[in-house]
Motif scaffolding. Structure first.
Motif, mmCIF file in Angstrom:
data_model
loop_
_atom_site.group_PDB
_atom_site.id
_atom_site.type_symbol
_atom_site.label_atom_id
_atom_site.label_comp_id
_atom_site.label_asym_id
_atom_site.label_seq_id
_atom_site.Cartn_x
_atom_site.Cartn_y
_atom_site.Cartn_z
ATOM 1 N N VAL A 15 0.834 -1.196 0.000
ATOM 2 C CA VAL A 15 0.000 0.000 0.000
ATOM 3 C C VAL A 15 0.874 1.253 0.000
ATOM 4 O O VAL A 15 0.603 2.215 -0.725
ATOM 5 N N VAL A 16 1.942 1.238 0.789
ATOM 6 C CA VAL A 16 2.860 2.386 0.835
ATOM 7 C C VAL A 16 3.445 2.648 -0.552
ATOM 8 O O VAL A 16 3.595 3.805 -0.971
ATOM 9 N N GLU A 17 3.756 1.589 -1.284
ATOM 10 C CA GLU A 17 4.322 1.746 -2.626
ATOM 11 C C GLU A 17 3.367 2.508 -3.539
ATOM 12 O O GLU A 17 3.778 3.416 -4.277
ATOM 13 N N ILE A 18 2.088 2.167 -3.484
ATOM 14 C CA ILE A 18 1.102 2.838 -4.327
ATOM 15 C C ILE A 18 0.880 4.279 -3.855
ATOM 16 O O ILE A 18 0.737 5.205 -4.663
ATOM 17 N N VAL A 19 0.866 4.473 -2.533
ATOM 18 C CA VAL A 19 0.722 5.810 -1.962
ATOM 19 C C VAL A 19 1.839 6.722 -2.464
ATOM 20 O O VAL A 19 1.599 7.848 -2.915
ATOM 21 N N GLU A 20 3.059 6.233 -2.390
ATOM 22 C CA GLU A 20 4.202 7.031 -2.819
ATOM 23 C C GLU A 20 4.172 7.297 -4.320
ATOM 24 O O GLU A 20 4.571 8.372 -4.782
ATOM 25 N N ARG A 21 3.674 6.330 -5.072
ATOM 26 C CA ARG A 21 3.579 6.525 -6.522
ATOM 27 C C ARG A 21 2.537 7.584 -6.870
ATOM 28 O O ARG A 21 2.732 8.399 -7.773
ATOM 29 N N ALA A 22 1.411 7.577 -6.139
ATOM 30 C CA ALA A 22 0.370 8.577 -6.372
ATOM 31 C C ALA A 22 0.904 9.977 -6.099
ATOM 32 O O ALA A 22 0.643 10.930 -6.849
ATOM 33 N N GLU A 23 1.662 10.122 -5.029
ATOM 34 C CA GLU A 23 2.228 11.431 -4.702
ATOM 35 C C GLU A 23 3.290 11.838 -5.716
ATOM 36 O O GLU A 23 3.345 12.994 -6.144
ATOM 37 N N SER A 24 4.125 10.889 -6.090
ATOM 38 C CA SER A 24 5.198 11.196 -7.034
ATOM 39 C C SER A 24 4.656 11.575 -8.414
ATOM 40 O O SER A 24 5.147 12.507 -9.057
ATOM 41 N N THR A 25 3.619 10.851 -8.857
ATOM 42 C CA THR A 25 3.040 11.104 -10.178
ATOM 43 C C THR A 25 2.460 12.505 -10.292
ATOM 44 O O THR A 25 2.490 13.116 -11.361
ATOM 45 N N THR A 26 1.943 13.017 -9.188
ATOM 46 C CA THR A 26 1.246 14.316 -9.231
ATOM 47 C C THR A 26 2.033 15.439 -8.554
ATOM 48 O O THR A 26 1.499 16.536 -8.375
ATOM 49 N N LYS A 27 3.272 15.199 -8.187
ATOM 50 C CA LYS A 27 4.018 16.153 -7.361
ATOM 51 C C LYS A 27 4.235 17.507 -8.041
ATOM 52 O O LYS A 27 4.406 18.523 -7.356
#
Length: 269
Positions: free
Chosen positions: A137-149
């Protein structure tokens, strides 16, 4: 409604035009800059329809997408949603797993497709104690933030997992750490510093807090942020039933009160 629209060619375009006109009315007046939402009632919605709990959460996501579209079109800068309470870990393992699967699915959608985030320049921030989340779950959370940063027009704070008490405690721990390393003086600690070090410290003051399903309590959500004239809206609808007109009327009511007062108003006025 979808079947009706499909039987009348061009009707969807007419409806979209009508919504655009209504949104332009909102833009003509004061627009709230920060809205928080407790999306309550997904489980009861599914139960009433004899569906799996997961189906209720899926329907709730659709309501969220439509609500965000209206808010960002109207000019709202920050929307904060209560996606998962720390206390939800006390539910059955099956339901916790279902909630996590829904969260992963929706965050993946935002990452892979990203129409909403891309169209409105929305930066996704996951707000809460992510140390409680599993690595996948943390991996997806971090990806969501990174994609939209790099998006800078608006923000979507997703409180997951979160409680207001934990947010306040986290702020105090952060301040204590700074004081311990002599980065700040204990004498300088005040309410403003506590607020600045909260998860939502970089968000505007909270203008509106909405809770669906007819329940009239905060449930440990945004307690600190709701003290300064925040308009509280308890809606007697389950969250999947919450639609365009519900959100529109809330925005319009806030704008009219704001315009008529000419200044910040208190909740008890």
């Amino acid at each position: 409604m979808d079947r009706t629209v499909s039987r009348f060619p061009g009707l969807q375009n007419v409806l979209n035009f009508g919504k655009t006109c209504l949104i332009n009315v909102l833009k003509a007046g004061p627009v709230p800059q920060h809205i928080a939402i407790v999306m309550d009632g997904n489980r009861r919605y599914a139960k009433r329809r004899k569906q799996e709990v997961r189906e209720g959460h899926n329907a709730g996501f659709e309501s969220l997408a439509a609500t965000l579209e209206l808010c960002y079109n109207a000019g709202v800068k920050v929307v904060t949603v209560f996606a998962f309470s720390i206390e939800n870990f006390n539910r059955t393992p099956y339901e916790v797993e279902s909630l996590m699967e829904v969260a992963k699915s929706r965050l993946n959608q935002l990452c892979e497709h990203g129409e909403l985030a891309e169209q409105y320049g929305v930066r996704i921030k996951i707000v809460g104690d992510r140390s409680r989340l599993s690595p996948d779950v943390v991996e997806i959370v971090e990806r969501a933030e990174s994609t939209t940063k790099n998006n800078s027009k608006a923000v979507l704070n997703v409180c997951f997992p979160y409680t207001s008490r934990d947010e306040m405690a986290a702020s105090i721990r952060k301040i204590v750490g700074k004081a311990k390393h002599h980065k700040i003086s204990p004498a300088s600690i005040d309410e403003h510093m506590i607020e600045e070090n909260m998860y939502t410290g970089d968000s505007p003051e909270l203008d509106i807090l909405i809770r669906s399903s007819g329940v009239e309590r905060f449930s440990d959500f945004m307690l600190w942020q709701s003290h300064n004239g925040t308009q509280i809206e308890f809606i007697d609808k389950l969250w999947p039933e919450f639609g365009f007109w519900d959100m529109y009327s809330i925005l319009l009511r806030w704008s009219m009160r704001k315009a008529s007062s000419g200044k910040d108003y208190e909740k008890d006025e």
